[in-house]
Write a protein that holds these residues in place. Sequence first.
Motif, PDB file in Angstrom:
ATOM      1  N   GLU A  29      65.183  60.053  82.467  1.00  0.00           N
ATOM      2  CA  GLU A  29      66.204  59.997  81.413  1.00  0.00           C
ATOM      3  C   GLU A  29      65.715  59.200  80.213  1.00  0.00           C
ATOM      4  O   GLU A  29      65.948  59.576  79.058  1.00  0.00           O
ATOM      5  CB  GLU A  29      67.490  59.393  81.964  1.00  0.00           C
ATOM      6  N   SER A  30      65.032  58.082  80.495  1.00  0.00           N
ATOM      7  CA  SER A  30      64.512  57.261  79.404  1.00  0.00           C
ATOM      8  C   SER A  30      63.444  57.998  78.625  1.00  0.00           C
ATOM      9  O   SER A  30      63.407  57.963  77.389  1.00  0.00           O
ATOM     10  CB  SER A  30      63.938  55.957  79.965  1.00  0.00           C
ATOM     11  N   ASN A  31      62.548  58.680  79.332  1.00  0.00           N
ATOM     12  CA  ASN A  31      61.503  59.469  78.663  1.00  0.00           C
ATOM     13  C   ASN A  31      62.123  60.552  77.786  1.00  0.00           C
ATOM     14  O   ASN A  31      61.684  60.799  76.664  1.00  0.00           O
ATOM     15  CB  ASN A  31      60.571  60.112  79.691  1.00  0.00           C
ATOM     16  N   GLN A  32      63.158  61.204  78.321  1.00  0.00           N
ATOM     17  CA  GLN A  32      63.812  62.265  77.569  1.00  0.00           C
ATOM     18  C   GLN A  32      64.432  61.722  76.284  1.00  0.00           C
ATOM     19  O   GLN A  32      64.368  62.362  75.225  1.00  0.00           O
ATOM     20  CB  GLN A  32      64.878  62.927  78.434  1.00  0.00           C
ATOM     21  N   ASN A  33      65.002  60.517  76.351  1.00  0.00           N
ATOM     22  CA  ASN A  33      65.585  59.901  75.156  1.00  0.00           C
ATOM     23  C   ASN A  33      64.524  59.609  74.103  1.00  0.00           C
ATOM     24  O   ASN A  33      64.746  59.805  72.903  1.00  0.00           O
ATOM     25  CB  ASN A  33      66.308  58.605  75.537  1.00  0.00           C
ATOM     26  N   ILE A  34      63.352  59.147  74.546  1.00  0.00           N
ATOM     27  CA  ILE A  34      62.268  58.874  73.600  1.00  0.00           C
ATOM     28  C   ILE A  34      61.808  60.161  72.938  1.00  0.00           C
ATOM     29  O   ILE A  34      61.598  60.207  71.715  1.00  0.00           O
ATOM     30  CB  ILE A  34      61.100  58.168  74.324  1.00  0.00           C
ATOM     31  N   TYR A  35      61.663  61.211  73.731  1.00  0.00           N
ATOM     32  CA  TYR A  35      61.233  62.496  73.167  1.00  0.00           C
ATOM     33  C   TYR A  35      62.245  63.017  72.143  1.00  0.00           C
ATOM     34  O   TYR A  35      61.879  63.540  71.098  1.00  0.00           O
ATOM     35  CB  TYR A  35      61.051  63.527  74.284  1.00  0.00           C
TER      36      TYR A  35
END
Length: 324
Positions: free
Chosen positions: A60-66
């Motif tokens: 979820e955190s990676n997706q937010n950064i992307y």
Amino acid sequence: QLNNQISLNELMNDFFVYCKKVLNSTLIFEVNHKRIAKLLNGDNEEERYYDFLNLSSQFESNQNIYENYPVATKLICNKANNIIENYEIILRRFYNDKKELEEIFGLSELKAIKTLGDPHNKGEAVAKLVFENIEIIYKPRDVYIDKAFQELLLWFNEHTRLLNFKLNRVVSKEKYGWIESISHKHCKDNAEIERFYERQGYYLGLFYLLNTTDMHNENIISHGEYPMYIDLETIFHNQSHYNEHTNNANAKAQRIASTSIFSSSILPISITNKRFEKFNFSALSKSQGRVATFEIINSHSDKIKMKNVVKKIVSDDNHLPCYK
């Protein structure tokens, strides 16, 4: 598919180095943003930093950064595709030319492919192919000029009484080529060092005649008593005439320098500009100077940041002769 002889680690290393270059400042900003917003758990700066790493590893955190940094995401995705395509192109061209390369270079088993320098034209990059018995350089450009220069050196070997030039093996193909990799080699005695510098005098005159530029310390390797120039893209250089009618002192000095024997960058010359301070990168000196750059401070802390610094830089001595 990539041949199983090729180290996947090299391919992934190229990708991770690029990701670091693109995302360093972004992730440093994210650490500090979460610290200020009190979104990190931990009793000290280091614990909060590792909490950020743990959060960043979650999907979820990676997706937010992307989603928050779409340009960075696009750059990284394009880089991944370009790296794979570049390796595939290299391997395809290698196996197409394998028989000819074996005849010229005497190749054994291919062990690894290592990309060198900055990529151009959708990720195409110079690469070193490592074999058990030899290394060769792949260049994603026409290397006819490299081959022609070796033929010129051969003419000097056959028709003059100069010290002989060491020739480099080159295979020229349409839009790309293969060149023998040259290793740094020590001289055996002072006599070889003297012959090295005599040959440098030959190159200095030859490059002046051809109006060559950019023959700095990174484009030469000392191979015993032989100076070996390894990048000949600028062997013929056209002069710009945009300031030929400007008569101030700076313009006159630039015209004099650009048409002098110093223009090849073989002779020592000091450069100072916005990035470099008293930097000497010539082929005939121990290159050193100071460069404006940045470094990461407060590493492994939730107060990590980047700071502008001026660092002393000293190159290796692979361009200079020595003996032990």
